[in-house]
Design a protein around this motif. Structure first.
Motif, PDB file in Angstrom:
ATOM      1  N   ILE A  20       0.831  -1.205   0.000  1.00 45.26           N
ATOM      2  CA  ILE A  20       0.000   0.000   0.000  1.00 45.26           C
ATOM      3  C   ILE A  20       0.868   1.259   0.000  1.00 45.26           C
ATOM      4  CG2 ILE A  20      -1.711   1.317   1.312  1.00 45.26           C
ATOM      5  CD1 ILE A  20      -2.730  -1.251  -0.060  1.00 45.26           C
ATOM      6  N   VAL A  21       1.920   1.275   0.827  1.00 44.60           N
ATOM      7  CA  VAL A  21       2.799   2.440   0.904  1.00 44.60           C
ATOM      8  C   VAL A  21       3.518   2.661  -0.425  1.00 44.60           C
ATOM      9  CG1 VAL A  21       4.791   3.453   2.077  1.00 44.60           C
ATOM     10  CG2 VAL A  21       3.099   2.180   3.388  1.00 44.60           C
ATOM     11  N   MET A  22       3.903   1.575  -1.090  1.00 48.91           N
ATOM     12  CA  MET A  22       4.583   1.693  -2.376  1.00 48.91           C
ATOM     13  C   MET A  22       3.647   2.259  -3.449  1.00 48.91           C
ATOM     14  SD  MET A  22       6.865  -1.801  -2.455  1.00 48.91           S
ATOM     15  CE  MET A  22       7.652  -1.436  -4.043  1.00 48.91           C
ATOM     16  N   ILE A  23       2.383   1.851  -3.424  1.00 49.38           N
ATOM     17  CA  ILE A  23       1.403   2.388  -4.377  1.00 49.38           C
ATOM     18  C   ILE A  23       1.199   3.879  -4.113  1.00 49.38           C
ATOM     19  CG2 ILE A  23      -1.015   2.297  -5.133  1.00 49.38           C
ATOM     20  CD1 ILE A  23      -0.915  -0.719  -4.431  1.00 49.38           C
ATOM     21  N   TRP A  24       1.158   4.257  -2.823  1.00 49.10           N
ATOM     22  CA  TRP A  24       1.032   5.678  -2.491  1.00 49.10           C
ATOM     23  C   TRP A  24       2.175   6.473  -3.125  1.00 49.10           C
ATOM     24  CZ3 TRP A  24       4.458   9.028  -0.368  1.00 49.10           C
ATOM     25  CH2 TRP A  24       3.968  10.317  -0.082  1.00 49.10           C
ATOM     26  N   GLN A  25       3.409   5.958  -3.030  1.00 47.72           N
ATOM     27  CA  GLN A  25       4.544   6.681  -3.586  1.00 47.72           C
ATOM     28  C   GLN A  25       4.429   6.813  -5.105  1.00 47.72           C
ATOM     29  OE1 GLN A  25       8.480   4.849  -3.514  1.00 47.72           O
ATOM     30  NE2 GLN A  25       9.411   6.844  -3.043  1.00 47.72           N
ATOM     31  N   THR A  26       3.972   5.760  -5.766  1.00 44.52           N
ATOM     32  CA  THR A  26       3.786   5.828  -7.219  1.00 44.52           C
ATOM     33  C   THR A  26       2.806   6.939  -7.573  1.00 44.52           C
ATOM     34  OG1 THR A  26       4.210   3.450  -7.487  1.00 44.52           O
ATOM     35  CG2 THR A  26       3.050   4.562  -9.273  1.00 44.52           C
ATOM     36  N   ASN A  27       1.678   6.990  -6.870  1.00 40.16           N
ATOM     37  CA  ASN A  27       0.686   8.040  -7.126  1.00 40.16           C
ATOM     38  C   ASN A  27       1.236   9.432  -6.816  1.00 40.16           C
ATOM     39  OD1 ASN A  27      -1.408   6.343  -8.033  1.00 40.16           O
ATOM     40  ND2 ASN A  27      -2.037   5.872  -5.944  1.00 40.16           N
ATOM     41  N   ALA A  28       2.049   9.520  -5.745  1.00 42.04           N
ATOM     42  CA  ALA A  28       2.608  10.809  -5.362  1.00 42.04           C
ATOM     43  C   ALA A  28       3.611  11.302  -6.410  1.00 42.04           C
ATOM     44  CB  ALA A  28       3.284  10.707  -3.993  1.00 42.04           C
ATOM     45  N   LEU A  29       4.449  10.402  -6.894  1.00 42.62           N
ATOM     46  CA  LEU A  29       5.446  10.778  -7.886  1.00 42.62           C
ATOM     47  C   LEU A  29       4.811  11.208  -9.204  1.00 42.62           C
ATOM     48  CD1 LEU A  29       8.206   8.054  -7.368  1.00 42.62           C
ATOM     49  CD2 LEU A  29       8.471  10.503  -7.042  1.00 42.62           C
ATOM     50  N   LEU A  30       3.675  10.584  -9.518  1.00 41.68           N
ATOM     51  CA  LEU A  30       2.994  10.896 -10.773  1.00 41.68           C
ATOM     52  C   LEU A  30       1.960  12.004 -10.609  1.00 41.68           C
ATOM     53  CD1 LEU A  30       2.526   7.245 -12.074  1.00 41.68           C
ATOM     54  CD2 LEU A  30       4.286   8.891 -12.722  1.00 41.68           C
ATOM     55  N   HIS A  31       1.875  12.547  -9.383  1.00 44.04           N
ATOM     56  CA  HIS A  31       0.982  13.675  -9.096  1.00 44.04           C
ATOM     57  C   HIS A  31      -0.484  13.360  -9.443  1.00 44.04           C
ATOM     58  CE1 HIS A  31       4.657  15.926  -8.512  1.00 44.04           C
ATOM     59  NE2 HIS A  31       5.040  15.620  -9.743  1.00 44.04           N
ATOM     60  N   GLN A  33      -4.226  13.153  -8.808  1.00 51.02           N
ATOM     61  CA  GLN A  33      -5.120  13.956  -7.980  1.00 51.02           C
ATOM     62  C   GLN A  33      -6.304  13.140  -7.458  1.00 51.02           C
ATOM     63  OE1 GLN A  33      -4.282  17.056  -7.083  1.00 51.02           O
ATOM     64  NE2 GLN A  33      -2.417  16.837  -8.317  1.00 51.02           N
ATOM     65  N   ASN A  34      -7.031  12.500  -8.345  1.00 53.74           N
ATOM     66  CA  ASN A  34      -8.215  11.725  -7.959  1.00 53.74           C
ATOM     67  C   ASN A  34      -7.857  10.244  -7.872  1.00 53.74           C
ATOM     68  OD1 ASN A  34      -9.942  14.046  -8.009  1.00 53.74           O
ATOM     69  ND2 ASN A  34      -9.900  13.936 -10.250  1.00 53.74           N
ATOM     70  N   ILE A  35      -7.302   9.843  -6.736  1.00 52.35           N
ATOM     71  CA  ILE A  35      -6.833   8.470  -6.544  1.00 52.35           C
ATOM     72  C   ILE A  35      -8.017   7.526  -6.378  1.00 52.35           C
ATOM     73  CG2 ILE A  35      -5.535   6.946  -5.018  1.00 52.35           C
ATOM     74  CD1 ILE A  35      -3.764   9.339  -4.326  1.00 52.35           C
ATOM     75  N   ASN A  36      -7.979   6.423  -7.106  1.00 49.85           N
ATOM     76  CA  ASN A  36      -8.998   5.385  -6.984  1.00 49.85           C
ATOM     77  C   ASN A  36      -8.666   4.533  -5.758  1.00 49.85           C
ATOM     78  OD1 ASN A  36     -10.774   3.230  -7.263  1.00 49.85           O
ATOM     79  ND2 ASN A  36     -10.703   3.305  -9.493  1.00 49.85           N
ATOM     80  N   ARG A  37      -9.287   4.832  -4.632  1.00 40.73           N
ATOM     81  CA  ARG A  37      -8.937   4.172  -3.378  1.00 40.73           C
ATOM     82  C   ARG A  37      -9.374   2.707  -3.336  1.00 40.73           C
ATOM     83  NH1 ARG A  37      -6.740   8.055  -0.524  1.00 40.73           N
ATOM     84  NH2 ARG A  37      -7.390  10.220  -0.852  1.00 40.73           N
ATOM     85  N   ALA A  38     -10.255   2.317  -4.245  1.00 41.71           N
ATOM     86  CA  ALA A  38     -10.664   0.912  -4.315  1.00 41.71           C
ATOM     87  C   ALA A  38      -9.461   0.026  -4.649  1.00 41.71           C
ATOM     88  CB  ALA A  38     -11.764   0.734  -5.365  1.00 41.71           C
ATOM     89  N   TYR A  39      -8.494   0.591  -5.359  1.00 42.45           N
ATOM     90  CA  TYR A  39      -7.316  -0.202  -5.721  1.00 42.45           C
ATOM     91  C   TYR A  39      -6.471  -0.514  -4.485  1.00 42.45           C
ATOM     92  CZ  TYR A  39      -3.162  -1.862  -8.106  1.00 42.45           C
ATOM     93  OH  TYR A  39      -2.099  -2.640  -8.518  1.00 42.45           O
ATOM     94  N   TYR A  40      -6.373   0.430  -3.554  1.00 46.14           N
ATOM     95  CA  TYR A  40      -5.674   0.158  -2.292  1.00 46.14           C
ATOM     96  C   TYR A  40      -6.328  -1.024  -1.560  1.00 46.14           C
ATOM     97  CZ  TYR A  40      -3.152   4.645  -2.587  1.00 46.14           C
ATOM     98  OH  TYR A  40      -2.337   5.682  -2.967  1.00 46.14           O
ATOM     99  N   PHE A  41      -7.649  -0.986  -1.496  1.00 49.29           N
ATOM    100  CA  PHE A  41      -8.390  -2.068  -0.832  1.00 49.29           C
ATOM    101  C   PHE A  41      -8.155  -3.394  -1.535  1.00 49.29           C
ATOM    102  CE2 PHE A  41     -12.293  -4.642  -0.564  1.00 49.29           C
ATOM    103  CZ  PHE A  41     -12.362  -4.819   0.803  1.00 49.29           C
ATOM    104  N   PHE A  42      -8.223  -3.379  -2.869  1.00 50.20           N
ATOM    105  CA  PHE A  42      -8.021  -4.602  -3.646  1.00 50.20           C
ATOM    106  C   PHE A  42      -6.633  -5.188  -3.396  1.00 50.20           C
ATOM    107  CE2 PHE A  42      -6.119  -6.443  -7.485  1.00 50.20           C
ATOM    108  CZ  PHE A  42      -6.940  -7.559  -7.660  1.00 50.20           C
ATOM    109  N   VAL A  43      -5.603  -4.360  -3.452  1.00 48.70           N
ATOM    110  CA  VAL A  43      -4.230  -4.840  -3.291  1.00 48.70           C
ATOM    111  C   VAL A  43      -3.994  -5.385  -1.890  1.00 48.70           C
ATOM    112  CG1 VAL A  43      -1.799  -4.132  -3.215  1.00 48.70           C
ATOM    113  CG2 VAL A  43      -3.273  -3.393  -5.101  1.00 48.70           C
ATOM    114  N   PHE A  44      -4.507  -4.688  -0.873  1.00 50.91           N
ATOM    115  CA  PHE A  44      -4.324  -5.172   0.496  1.00 50.91           C
ATOM    116  C   PHE A  44      -4.941  -6.561   0.651  1.00 50.91           C
ATOM    117  CE2 PHE A  44      -5.344  -5.759   4.951  1.00 50.91           C
ATOM    118  CZ  PHE A  44      -4.195  -5.307   5.585  1.00 50.91           C
TER     119      PHE A  44
END
Length: 278
Positions: A20-31, A33-44
């Protein structure tokens, strides 16, 4: 406290949080804005399912590993976590059904990592693939934490995205080599061929060092795109992994490997998160 620590590490909650933390960094680096939070749930959930499935299939006959012995004592718990994770992953898959093809790719790669442990003849031949264990594990981690967020968010290809993915790939690959070295004897007894059983010690050392060097070079190549602080953050796990290599090769501690060595995978992401929220 030790029992709680064992539960967090050996039940794969820790490794799911790493993803989850690694996905956050990918989204942060790519800036993004509207993160699909369902993907965090799916990956966890999918990580909990796949890792508990993998360790549920791992026999305790060939190892004195504390993690494997813990799993042997908690088979029902592992099976339960696998089932709960599977249900959560299926719900997450439904929420992300528009991206079913990309998600299916992640599922196939994940399955291929654990498939050699299945007793059916259709999967036993996978044990003979020399570099499969290392390559599949590295590929699935980069695909899930770096490529998939790009596909989910429909982000256009960019040069720095490729550099970042390659930086992560070679860092994770180097860390997987350390795990392969530690698991040499148990892999041989199970009949599973890994990179460590195929290469000579000298060539394996060269591959390990080359992977760390390439990871550092790709991080440095990102400097014109990002600031020096982020470059230092990306280089941190590469440097620390290099410094702890000698000790890592000597110890067999499961707590060390599954907390410290696994932690190197997410170290830059964690540092990035802390800096971003100061």
């Amino acid at each position: 406290m030790r029992g709680l620590f064992n539960f967090i590490i050996f039940s794969s909650i820790y490794v799911a949080c790493i993803a989850i933390v690694m996905i956050w960094q990918t989204n942060a680096l790519l800036h993004v804005q509207n993160i699909n939070r369902a993907y965090y749930f799916f990956v966890f959930c999918a990580t909990m399912c796949s890792y508990n499935f993998h360790w549920y299939l791992t026999p305790a006959d060939y190892s004195g590993s504390e993690r494997i012995l813990w799993g042997a004592r908690h088979k029902n718990l592992q099976l339960g976590l696998c089932a709960v994770g599977a249900i959560g992953a299926m719900y997450g898959f439904w929420l992300l059904k528009a991206h079913w093809l990309a998600l299916s790719g992640a599922a196939v790669l994940t399955f291929l990592y654990s498939a050699p442990k299945l007793p059916q003849k259709a999967f036993i031949w996978l044990r003979k693939i020399a570099i499969g264990k290392t390559l599949f594990l590295t590929t699935v981690w980069i695909y899930v934490t770096t490529v998939m967020p790009v596909l989910i968010e429909q982000i256009p290809y960019s040069h720095h995205l490729l550099l970042f993915a390659l930086h992560r790939f070679f860092l994770v690959y180097a860390l997987c080599i350390l795990f392969d070295y530690r698991d040499l004897e148990s892999d041989k007894k199970e009949g599973i061929r890994s990179l460590i059983t195929w290469l000579s010690p000298r060539n394996l050392k060269k591959l390990y060092i080359t992977s760390l060097i390439l990871s550092a070079l790709f991080a440095l190549a990102l400097y014109p795109v990002d600031n020096w602080l982020l470059t230092a953050v990306l280089l941190a796990p590469v440097l620390i992994t290099t410094l702890i290599t000698r000790y890592t090769l000597k110890t067999r501690s499961d707590h060390y490997y599954y907390f410290v060595v696994d932690g190197m995978v997410m170290l830059s992401s964690l540092l990035h998160f802390i800096i971003a929220n100061i």
